[in-house]
Write an enzyme that holds these catalytic residues in place. Sequence first.
Site, short mmCIF file in Angstrom:
data_model
loop_
_atom_site.label_atom_id
_atom_site.label_comp_id
_atom_site.label_asym_id
_atom_site.label_seq_id
_atom_site.Cartn_x
_atom_site.Cartn_y
_atom_site.Cartn_z
N MET A 30 0.85 -1.20 0.00
CA MET A 30 0.00 0.00 0.00
C MET A 30 0.88 1.25 0.00
O MET A 30 0.44 2.35 0.34
CB MET A 30 -0.95 -0.01 1.20
CG MET A 30 -1.89 -1.22 1.15
SD MET A 30 -3.46 -0.95 1.97
CE MET A 30 -2.93 -0.74 3.65
N LEU A 33 6.73 3.07 1.70
CA LEU A 33 7.65 1.93 1.81
C LEU A 33 8.76 2.19 2.83
O LEU A 33 9.33 3.29 2.89
CB LEU A 33 8.26 1.65 0.44
CG LEU A 33 7.23 1.41 -0.67
CD1 LEU A 33 7.94 1.15 -2.00
CD2 LEU A 33 6.29 0.25 -0.34
N HIS A 37 9.43 -3.40 3.62
CA HIS A 37 8.98 -3.65 2.24
C HIS A 37 10.18 -3.99 1.34
O HIS A 37 10.08 -4.86 0.47
CB HIS A 37 8.31 -2.40 1.66
CG HIS A 37 7.03 -2.02 2.34
ND1 HIS A 37 6.92 -0.93 3.17
CD2 HIS A 37 5.79 -2.58 2.29
CE1 HIS A 37 5.67 -0.83 3.61
NE2 HIS A 37 4.97 -1.82 3.11
N VAL A 180 10.86 -7.32 9.92
CA VAL A 180 12.04 -6.46 10.05
C VAL A 180 11.77 -5.49 11.20
O VAL A 180 10.68 -4.91 11.30
CB VAL A 180 12.30 -5.69 8.74
CG1 VAL A 180 13.50 -4.77 8.89
CG2 VAL A 180 12.51 -6.66 7.59
N SER A 189 6.54 -0.61 10.53
CA SER A 189 5.18 -0.50 10.04
C SER A 189 4.93 0.95 9.62
O SER A 189 5.44 1.88 10.25
CB SER A 189 4.19 -0.87 11.16
OG SER A 189 2.90 -0.44 10.82
O1 PAF Z 1 -0.11 -5.73 3.74
C1 PAF Z 1 -0.52 -4.83 2.98
O2 PAF Z 1 0.16 -3.83 2.72
C2 PAF Z 1 -1.89 -4.96 2.34
O3 PAF Z 1 -2.79 -5.56 3.21
C3 PAF Z 1 -1.86 -5.68 0.97
C4 PAF Z 1 -1.40 -7.12 1.11
C5 PAF Z 1 -0.95 -4.93 0.02
C6 PAF Z 1 -3.27 -5.71 0.37
O4 PAF Z 1 -3.76 -4.43 0.17
#
Ligand code: PAF
Length: 290
Positions: A30, A33, A37, A180, A189
């Site tokens: 989403m 980052l 990520h 991480v 997060s």
């Molecule tokens: O974990 C996330 O960022 C979201 O839940 C995902 C898997 C991209 C789905 O929108």
Amino acid sequence: MLMIERIADLRRQVSLWRQAGERIALVPTMGNLHAGHLQLVDAARGPADRVVVSIFVNPMQFSDAGGGDFEHYPRTFESDRKKLVENGVDLLFFPAQEEMYPAGFKDVTQVQVPGISDILCGEFRPRHFVGVATVVAKFFNMVQPDVAVFGEKDYQQLLVIRRFTGELCFPVEIIGVATVREADGLAMSSRNQYLSVEERRRAAALYRVLQAASERLASGETDIAAIESAAIACLKDAGFRPEYFTVRRAYDLQPAAMDDAELVILAAAWLGEARLIDNLPLRRQCTVPV
Ligand code: PAF
């Protein structure tokens, strides 16, 4: 890095790679980052020739009554794009909401994984996992990846995704990547930025409480209810508002029994405006002779 907004263009590019015999990995995100990520991107590179990252803040997985959670979700597209270029991503797919949900996202076909979607985070965020499973299934159909990579920090989400992938026969291998953490143990997060300076200082207590519970279990303690309630009390002392702290079977998140060896300790707790989740998987010796 290719930048694509339209499903038709995405399909065209991906099929060129397929015709060339290349394997494709998908990392759905989403955006906003962080190092967590980028670790997913790293893990995606090994089993694939091409790495596709999607950025889409999925309205279907936010609650209507979420106090503007969807609107306030951090959107940092330009810095995300730069990070993905630096990390050698081949394609960034960033569809608009109308591209993903041309008929809206309320009364459309949905992917519902029963049972596991309704407990723990699903109890506190009703319909969240329907939104997650639906959007991930759509991405699987759009990209048709060989592998898809997700973080173990969202442990319940990972199990929901594994379930529907298997049960709906998507030919996609799901890879989970270890959480991480910041230097003090706080799981990375996007929601950590909702913490004030003072809350950020206290936030790592969540990980320490998980560790303490894990140590008690590993040392052979069997009174799970006592471990859970001690943990809840510690979190409250540290200023958290816990939703749950629980020891579960690792493979289906049902309550752990004496003879379960593969466990996971999961927690969700509010600190100020931030809802933090974290977990610790744990393998323990069987306490009941088989
Ligand atoms: O974990 C996330 O960022 C979201 O839940 C995902 C898997 C991209 C789905 O929108």
